[in-house]
Design a protein around this motif. Sequence first.
Motif, PDB file in Angstrom:
ATOM      1  N   ALA A 284       0.829  -1.205   0.000  1.00 27.88           N
ATOM      2  CA  ALA A 284       0.000   0.000   0.000  1.00 27.88           C
ATOM      3  C   ALA A 284       0.866   1.259   0.000  1.00 27.88           C
ATOM      4  O   ALA A 284       0.563   2.242  -0.692  1.00 27.88           O
ATOM      5  CB  ALA A 284      -0.921   0.004   1.221  1.00 27.88           C
ATOM      6  N   PHE A 285       1.951   1.245   0.761  1.00 28.40           N
ATOM      7  CA  PHE A 285       2.886   2.374   0.764  1.00 28.40           C
ATOM      8  C   PHE A 285       3.466   2.597  -0.631  1.00 28.40           C
ATOM      9  O   PHE A 285       3.494   3.726  -1.142  1.00 28.40           O
ATOM     10  CB  PHE A 285       4.006   2.121   1.771  1.00 28.40           C
ATOM     11  N   LEU A 286       3.928   1.522  -1.258  1.00 26.22           N
ATOM     12  CA  LEU A 286       4.517   1.622  -2.591  1.00 26.22           C
ATOM     13  C   LEU A 286       3.470   2.023  -3.626  1.00 26.22           C
ATOM     14  O   LEU A 286       3.776   2.739  -4.586  1.00 26.22           O
ATOM     15  CB  LEU A 286       5.159   0.293  -2.966  1.00 26.22           C
ATOM     16  N   PHE A 287       2.231   1.570  -3.427  1.00 27.53           N
ATOM     17  CA  PHE A 287       1.147   1.990  -4.311  1.00 27.53           C
ATOM     18  C   PHE A 287       0.988   3.507  -4.256  1.00 27.53           C
ATOM     19  O   PHE A 287       0.810   4.166  -5.287  1.00 27.53           O
ATOM     20  CB  PHE A 287      -0.151   1.303  -3.904  1.00 27.53           C
ATOM     21  N   GLY A 288       1.040   4.071  -3.052  1.00 30.52           N
ATOM     22  CA  GLY A 288       0.945   5.521  -2.916  1.00 30.52           C
ATOM     23  C   GLY A 288       2.071   6.237  -3.634  1.00 30.52           C
ATOM     24  O   GLY A 288       1.874   7.326  -4.188  1.00 30.52           O
ATOM     25  N   VAL A 289       3.261   5.619  -3.649  1.00 30.07           N
ATOM     26  CA  VAL A 289       4.416   6.229  -4.317  1.00 30.07           C
ATOM     27  C   VAL A 289       4.130   6.450  -5.794  1.00 30.07           C
ATOM     28  O   VAL A 289       4.283   7.557  -6.318  1.00 30.07           O
ATOM     29  CB  VAL A 289       5.676   5.360  -4.132  1.00 30.07           C
ATOM     30  N   PHE A 290       3.688   5.394  -6.496  1.00 29.57           N
ATOM     31  CA  PHE A 290       3.503   5.576  -7.935  1.00 29.57           C
ATOM     32  C   PHE A 290       2.126   6.126  -8.295  1.00 29.57           C
ATOM     33  O   PHE A 290       1.965   6.757  -9.337  1.00 29.57           O
ATOM     34  CB  PHE A 290       3.795   4.282  -8.706  1.00 29.57           C
ATOM     35  N   TYR A 291       1.125   5.931  -7.438  1.00 32.97           N
ATOM     36  CA  TYR A 291      -0.220   6.425  -7.751  1.00 32.97           C
ATOM     37  C   TYR A 291      -0.289   7.946  -7.599  1.00 32.97           C
ATOM     38  O   TYR A 291      -0.732   8.664  -8.509  1.00 32.97           O
ATOM     39  CB  TYR A 291      -1.243   5.755  -6.840  1.00 32.97           C
ATOM     40  N   PHE A 292       0.122   8.454  -6.453  1.00 34.18           N
ATOM     41  CA  PHE A 292       0.071   9.893  -6.219  1.00 34.18           C
ATOM     42  C   PHE A 292       1.289  10.619  -6.791  1.00 34.18           C
ATOM     43  O   PHE A 292       1.177  11.722  -7.306  1.00 34.18           O
ATOM     44  CB  PHE A 292      -0.026  10.181  -4.719  1.00 34.18           C
ATOM     45  N   GLY A 293       2.450   9.991  -6.661  1.00 35.48           N
ATOM     46  CA  GLY A 293       3.681  10.666  -7.052  1.00 35.48           C
ATOM     47  C   GLY A 293       3.800  10.975  -8.523  1.00 35.48           C
ATOM     48  O   GLY A 293       4.537  11.889  -8.917  1.00 35.48           O
ATOM     49  N   SER A 294       3.079  10.249  -9.367  1.00 30.32           N
ATOM     50  CA  SER A 294       3.208  10.451 -10.810  1.00 30.32           C
ATOM     51  C   SER A 294       2.230  11.476 -11.366  1.00 30.32           C
ATOM     52  O   SER A 294       2.338  11.864 -12.537  1.00 30.32           O
ATOM     53  CB  SER A 294       3.004   9.114 -11.537  1.00 30.32           C
ATOM     54  N   GLN A 295       1.271  11.950 -10.582  1.00 34.04           N
ATOM     55  CA  GLN A 295       0.217  12.816 -11.119  1.00 34.04           C
ATOM     56  C   GLN A 295       0.754  14.142 -11.645  1.00 34.04           C
ATOM     57  O   GLN A 295       0.545  14.490 -12.813  1.00 34.04           O
ATOM     58  CB  GLN A 295      -0.850  13.059 -10.054  1.00 34.04           C
ATOM     59  N   ALA A 296       1.436  14.907 -10.810  1.00 33.34           N
ATOM     60  CA  ALA A 296       1.941  16.214 -11.233  1.00 33.34           C
ATOM     61  C   ALA A 296       3.005  16.089 -12.321  1.00 33.34           C
ATOM     62  O   ALA A 296       2.951  16.819 -13.322  1.00 33.34           O
ATOM     63  CB  ALA A 296       2.479  16.984 -10.027  1.00 33.34           C
ATOM     64  N   PRO A 297       4.007  15.198 -12.198  1.00 32.60           N
ATOM     65  CA  PRO A 297       5.013  15.088 -13.254  1.00 32.60           C
ATOM     66  C   PRO A 297       4.438  14.721 -14.613  1.00 32.60           C
ATOM     67  O   PRO A 297       4.868  15.263 -15.639  1.00 32.60           O
ATOM     68  CB  PRO A 297       5.947  13.984 -12.729  1.00 32.60           C
ATOM     69  N   ASN A 298       3.471  13.822 -14.656  1.00 36.80           N
ATOM     70  CA  ASN A 298       2.887  13.454 -15.941  1.00 36.80           C
ATOM     71  C   ASN A 298       2.211  14.652 -16.600  1.00 36.80           C
ATOM     72  O   ASN A 298       2.324  14.858 -17.812  1.00 36.80           O
ATOM     73  CB  ASN A 298       1.885  12.315 -15.756  1.00 36.80           C
ATOM     74  N   SER A 299       1.501  15.457 -15.819  1.00 33.12           N
ATOM     75  CA  SER A 299       0.822  16.632 -16.376  1.00 33.12           C
ATOM     76  C   SER A 299       1.824  17.655 -16.900  1.00 33.12           C
ATOM     77  O   SER A 299       1.633  18.229 -17.978  1.00 33.12           O
ATOM     78  CB  SER A 299      -0.078  17.276 -15.316  1.00 33.12           C
ATOM     79  N   THR A 300       2.890  17.902 -16.146  1.00 35.32           N
ATOM     80  CA  THR A 300       3.880  18.876 -16.607  1.00 35.32           C
ATOM     81  C   THR A 300       4.647  18.357 -17.823  1.00 35.32           C
ATOM     82  O   THR A 300       5.059  19.144 -18.673  1.00 35.32           O
ATOM     83  CB  THR A 300       4.871  19.233 -15.486  1.00 35.32           C
ATOM     84  N   PHE A 301       4.816  17.048 -17.942  1.00 35.15           N
ATOM     85  CA  PHE A 301       5.456  16.481 -19.126  1.00 35.15           C
ATOM     86  C   PHE A 301       4.587  16.718 -20.354  1.00 35.15           C
ATOM     87  O   PHE A 301       5.071  17.113 -21.415  1.00 35.15           O
ATOM     88  CB  PHE A 301       5.708  14.982 -18.940  1.00 35.15           C
ATOM     89  N   TYR A 302       3.295  16.477 -20.221  1.00 34.95           N
ATOM     90  CA  TYR A 302       2.376  16.700 -21.347  1.00 34.95           C
ATOM     91  C   TYR A 302       2.353  18.172 -21.756  1.00 34.95           C
ATOM     92  O   TYR A 302       2.215  18.500 -22.939  1.00 34.95           O
ATOM     93  CB  TYR A 302       0.960  16.261 -20.980  1.00 34.95           C
ATOM     94  N   ALA A 303       2.444  19.071 -20.789  1.00 35.97           N
ATOM     95  CA  ALA A 303       2.339  20.506 -21.071  1.00 35.97           C
ATOM     96  C   ALA A 303       3.643  21.108 -21.575  1.00 35.97           C
ATOM     97  O   ALA A 303       3.631  22.210 -22.149  1.00 35.97           O
ATOM     98  CB  ALA A 303       1.894  21.253 -19.812  1.00 35.97           C
ATOM     99  N   ALA A 304       4.773  20.429 -21.397  1.00 35.83           N
ATOM    100  CA  ALA A 304       6.069  20.983 -21.781  1.00 35.83           C
ATOM    101  C   ALA A 304       6.129  21.273 -23.282  1.00 35.83           C
ATOM    102  O   ALA A 304       5.665  20.479 -24.101  1.00 35.83           O
ATOM    103  CB  ALA A 304       7.183  20.025 -21.380  1.00 35.83           C
TER     104      ALA A 304
END
Length: 473
Positions: A284-304
């Motif tokens: 569950a801890f590791l799930f939080g790492v990739f589930y929440f941690g990837s939200q902002a970076p993915n959006s900024t990558f798309y917008a770059a």
Amino acid sequence: MTATATPPPASPAEQPLPASVTAVVGLLILFEVTSGFLQVGLAPLLPDLAGHLGIGSAALNWVVSVQLLAAAVCVPLFGRLGDLYGHRRMLRVALAAIAAGTLIVALAPDYATLLAGRVLQGPIAALLPLEIALVRDRLPVADARRAIARLVGALTLGAMAGGVVMGLVDSAFGSLRLTLLVPAALAVVCVPVSFVAVPESRTRAGGRVDWAGVVLLSAGMVALLGGISGAEGGSWGSARVLVPVTLGVVLLAVWVRVELRGSEPLVDVRALAARTTAPFYCAAFLFGVFYFGSQAPNSTFYAADPEVTGYGFGLSALSISLVLLPGAVGSVIGSLGTAAVAERIGYRRTLMVAFALVALTFLQFALLHDEIWQMAAGSAFTGLGMGLALGAMPTVIVEASDPARSGISAALYNNVKTVGGAVAGGVFASLLGAFVSSTGEPGEGGYEALWLVASAAALTALVATVVARRQES
């Protein structure tokens, strides 16, 4: 602590409801749709929010992680208060705080005020544990499983709607502030609705709230993540990183000691170490790492802008929401299909499939991200895996708990997950900051490293699930 052996006679308004999932879940579905809307609806707007407030992509991660930091404290606190005083009562308090925080986010004139609003949104992570406790209190196991699946499905459905609707509203209004008022209005509506027909739980635990645990956990998490934030330029050996990180580790160690010795701990630390549940909490801890941690970076990558950074697609908020849509659809399908899949292969194997799928797709992101269709296709399978995991994990963990501790058990799962997301926000911000190019934005290698870390987290979660002692499904 003990639950009351025989509940006192219920008032007419609190008589047991018919044993049907629909009757017991009721308006809880609306709250989970709203929760998903609020949690994901902000994602496509993050690049515009960064420009509006004049902050960089690395700092933007803290818009996500500060809410998760607040959730790390709110989830066990609200779960414990729910066990003591009623889960419906705490559900109403949580909804009121979320509504206030969402309004502040919409009207925030600066970065500091925005973060304050995000802190008030912390109880959003406590909604599902409180609802699960209500459902488990009212229904037999088989119906409770279906109800939990529907609540998780509503959460993912709201997330899917949030990304698309917010993109459309932003395109129509052309105003970031007006767009942010849409989820604020939805959150405000939920407060009076919670007084309409939501039943109160009948089982009560005894004891008190561990306020020392609340303070130590809060201070430890703030110090730890504050130290991590100081490493955004890659200076992990500096005093501004080592001092607060060391203080955070010491405070969390003291917190663990207090929780182990206390008769009414905020968090059942021993449950984290139990052979039957420890691997799942680790997952569950590791799930939080990739589930929440990837939200902002993915959006900024798309917008770059690719002409400036050499990567990305220069997408608007609406376009980002559409690219994220396949992932949201996959998540809804996965969460709603969890019970059917688990009925055939068991919940443990369902988690294994979910984590394997997520690990492979994040690896694909790191290797293949030059075309939009590659990212969209990968997102669909990532969402499917995350949906399956969201549906399976709470059932596995909650069913092993004492009914009188169902709220805190579900809260512990959600707490571990949100702590993973909060830690990921700081680490990923630091990781992107270490790859800053001459343009002032993270280099492409920063995103590739981030996706590889997310893939490794999912793979480790898979291993934890494989070695877990098999439980009844």
